[in-house]
Scaffold this active site. Structure first.
Site, PDB file in Angstrom:
ATOM      1  N   PRO A  42       0.830  -1.206   0.000  1.00 17.09           N
ATOM      2  CG  PRO A  42      -0.795  -1.587   1.616  1.00 17.09           C
ATOM      3  CD  PRO A  42       0.504  -2.121   1.102  1.00 17.09           C
ATOM      4  CE1 TYR A 193      -2.073   8.111   9.888  1.00 18.46           C
ATOM      5  CE2 TYR A 193      -1.116   6.295   8.659  1.00 18.46           C
ATOM      6  CZ  TYR A 193      -1.405   7.644   8.775  1.00 18.46           C
ATOM      7  OH  TYR A 193      -1.033   8.516   7.784  1.00 18.46           O
TER       8      TYR A 193
END
Ligand code: ADP
Ligand code: SF4
Length: 717
Positions: A42, A193
């Site tokens: 990603p 995150y």
């Protein structure tokens, strides 16, 4: 687990160097099989639900180029994970499925697997559009030092209801991802995150079963993995993306480090481990400061703890380095983000024994700057990145001309070389004339400066390709004037004569002002021309990108005593965009360069540089032997104008087309010069002047119910 290669596989590899064939082993990932070990991990593309066709084509070309797995960038699972104004994708409701399905179908057309990086940013998502207070384990904010990332709202602490809500959003988003056709679904516990925040004691002060000892801190990630698996129902693999840098440095009573502990506690729960560093500057390190494979000391242990396949990155462009990772048991799958942007056909070139044709990433991080700019990805090496759909540019395929015309390219910097290569691939007869003894323009000089060696690939890739082509003639030591160009009688002339640095000062109006006259006032062009600078030097920078910092480092390494001054608030201010700024400071400090900011250079009398504070007007003097100005560039366009004069009054049918490309048109970064050269050469065939096709959302988002814990309205599942 490695799947046994078949006979057809052996045939497919007949052109591949035997030592590289291992890279084409299929790999079982849970219920799905990756056709080879090339895994486009990603990565941000700056493409969102607003430009689904641009996104699908960008990902498709990588699948076509042989990447066995092609992933999305971060896909938000809920409006409480809202990165705006930075571009991000989403799977918030069913209306978002179709735009992802477009990309999945495109990836599947080439036999590759499609992976989706589901994402909740927690305290690191500022929710500027949704206006929901950011979520976090313990109300600890991300203390960003860059204005673009500052949120000015502390996150709120998640209660049990919130945790259940986030896990449910992951479940729902997984269901949508399955509907879109994805084969691998991510849980994200990295890069600061939300999942990562639960793992890190710096963010997680909780006293309940989600905080404290490691076994508690992994609980949230475990629940996210379990929810993903439940929603996937065996139709897709479950991947865990995790940052291990800080955790690897933390001692643990039960494990070699907390990183070992986290991987041990979750060992075989995911079908795939995607392991990385903690933040963009270390994870996507610029080549100026980070070598190929720099992640290895942090992630090298993972395969010793889990039975599941492991993918990782490291700006790998060399097949030998990739094979070494596999053979030494560091990685099962070779992750590529930048390598896949710079050359979507990297796997295919290795498979067909053409490794020397790989357009290697130079590690400049312009692609990352594009994301920080909020636009679709741009790449220095690959001008077609992001332009696959909207301009119909393919990185390896070109429309060819039937009756070859002759193109004369004057100047062999990035613009000239790119124009020559693209024109030659389109079938033109191409001549390149370069005034210098060698080809490459600014890149030839700059790649010899500290940290910039990999940038030489801009020149090397193009020259290597041009030298293999029968329709190309390359002439060094050939400074052409307008008479010589006219005598050459080409059909098209590309003037790619670049630009030069000027000695303009910087004014308090934030504009270049008068020229700083006098002896021992230099620019980088003087160093390029062989000027030796000695003694105490002031480098004055209002270019704000890399070169002044690099020159300061270079001069310090040559034995000069260097002061770096800038009107900006930071050294090499724009390098924040390319993830380089922390390391710029480190390298200038290591070279004992004195950094002075917010200063205007007033004068230099040959002995003393007079400066004043930009805001407080406070005078500041430095005794120096020389000043180097790195502020503004001007185009070298005298030849272009001479040529226009030469042909004045001559009708278009009796003269060549004449175009300026690259820095002579508008001085810029190398990415702009390459793009300019590429666009010019394509236009020789297409003749089109349309800028690009405008993409539109596939379906406008429907009103979305926010199942926020504040409202307490969580749908039971
Ligand atoms: P860009 O970034 O636009 O490609 P560069 O400054 O890197 O530009 O390269 C420009 C190149 O053009 C330099 O190598 C320079 O030597 C060459 N050049 C400039 N004037 C002439 C000329 N009259 N004839 C041939 N080459 C030239
Ligand atoms: Fe590599 Fe630079 Fe292209 Fe990014 S922009 S992929 S770092 S060459």
């Amino acid at each position: 687990m490695i799947v046994e290669p078949s006979n057809t596989q052996e045939q497919r590899l007949s052109g591949c160097a035997p030592q590289h064939q291992i890279l084409f082993d299929p790999v079982q990932i849970g219920p799905v099989i990756a056709p080879n070990r090339f895994y486009q991990v990603p990565h941000a593309s700056g493409m969102t639900e607003a430009n689904p066709r641009v996104r699908a084509a960008f990902r498709e070309v990588k699948a076509e180029g042989g990447w066995g797995v092609v992933s999305t960038g971060a896909v938000s699972i809920h409006p409480s994970s809202d990165d705006s104004p930075l571009p991000f994708a989403r799977l918030w409701n069913d209306a978002d499925i179709r735009s992802h399905a477009l990309a999945v179908d495109a990836i599947h057309r080439h036999g590759s697997l499609a992976a989706v990086e589901l994402w909740h940013g927690g305290a690191a998502a500022m929710n500027r559009t949704s206006r929901l207070p950011p979520l976090s384990p313990s109300g600890i904010p991300w203390a960003a030092t860059h204005i673009g990332f500052m949120g000015q709202q502390r996150p709120r602490t998640m209660d049990h209801h919130d945790i259940k809500a986030v896990v449910d959003w992951q479940y729902q988003a997984t269901k949508r991802a399955i509907s879109a056709g994805f084969d691998i679904i991510y849980v994200y516990a990295g890069m600061g995150y939300l999942g990562h925040q639960f793992l890190l004691p710096e963010y997680n002060y909780r006293q309940d079963e989600y905080g404290g000892p490691l076994v508690n801190r992994v609980r949230f990630v475990r629940e996210m993995l379990e929810a993903t698996r439940a929603a996937a129902e065996g139709k897709a693999a479950v991947a865990l993306r995790i940052s291990l840098e800080l955790l690897r440095g933390k001692p643990s009573p039960d494990y070699e480090s907390e990183a070992h502990g986290v991987v041990s506690l979750l060992a075989d729960i995911p079908d795939l481990w995607d392991v990385k560093m903690d933040s963009s500057p270390t994870d996507c390190g610029a080549s100026r400061f980070r070598a190929e494979g720099a992640h290895e000391p942090i992630i090298d242990f993972v395969k010793t703890v889990t039975q599941k396949p492991v993918v990782g990155v490291g700006r790998f462009t060399s097949p030998d380095a990739m094979v070494s990772q596999v053979r030494r048991g560091v990685l099962d799958l070779i992750g590529g983000a930048r390598a896949s942007i710079a050359d979507p056909f990297l796997p295919e070139k290795i498979r067909t024994g053409r490794s020397s044709d790989i357009r290697e990433c130079i590690g400049c991080n312009i692609c990352i700057a594009s994301w920080h700019d909020g636009v679709p990805v741009r790449c220095t090496q690959n001008a077609t990145a992001g332009e696959e759909w909207r301009k119909d540019w393919h990185p390896e395929r070109f429309r060819t001309v039937t009756s070859p015309k002759h193109l004369l390219v004057v100047g062999s910097g990035p613009a000239g070389l790119e124009a020559a290569l693209v024109a030659a691939k389109q079938g033109f007869e191409v001549t390149v004339a370069e005034a210098d003894r060698d080809f490459g323009g600014r890149v030839l000089f700059e790649s010899g400066l500290p940290g910039l060696a990999a940038w030489g690939r801009v020149r090397d890739y193009r020259l290597n390709a041009l030298r293999q082509m029968g329709n190309v003639a390359l002439y060094p030591d050939s400074a052409l004037d307008s008479d010589q160009i006219q005598a050459f009688d080409a059909d098209h002339v590309a003037i790619a004569t670049g630009s030069r640095w000027t000695k303009h000062r910087y004014s308090s109006l934030e504009l270049p002002s008068t020229v700083l006259e006098g002896a021992r006032v230099y620019t980088p062009d003087d160093v390029k021309a062989g000027q030796v600078i000695q003694g105490r030097v002031l480098v004055y920078d209002f270019d704000n990108y890399y070169l002044a910092g690099v020159m300061a480092e270079y001069l310090a390494k040559q034995g000069c005593d260097v002061i770096y001054a800038t009107p900006a608030g930071n050294a090499s201010a724009w390098t924040f965009m390319t993830n380089e700024q922390p390391f710029v400071y480190q390298s200038l400090a290591a070279a004992s360069v004195d950094i002075r900011t917010a200063l205007e250079l007033v004068d230099f009398d040959g002995q003393t540089a007079h400066l004043k504070g930009l805001f407080d007007q406070k005078p500041e003097q430095h005794s120096v032997d020389a000043v180097m100005m790195v502020g503004m560039r001007q185009p070298n366009d005298a030849l272009y104008h001479a040529l226009l004069n030469q042909y004045e009054g001559v009708d278009a049918g009796s003269r060549p087309s004449i175009r300026r490309i690259g820095d002579v048109l508008a001085p810029g970064a190398i990415v702009h010069a390459v793009y300019s050269g590429h666009e010019f050469a394509r236009s020789l065939v297409s003749g089109e002047q349309d800028l690009y096709l405008r993409d539109e959302p596939i379906a406008s988002a429907e009103p979305i119910a926010v199942f926020d814990a504040l409202s307490g309205e969580l749908e039971p599942r």
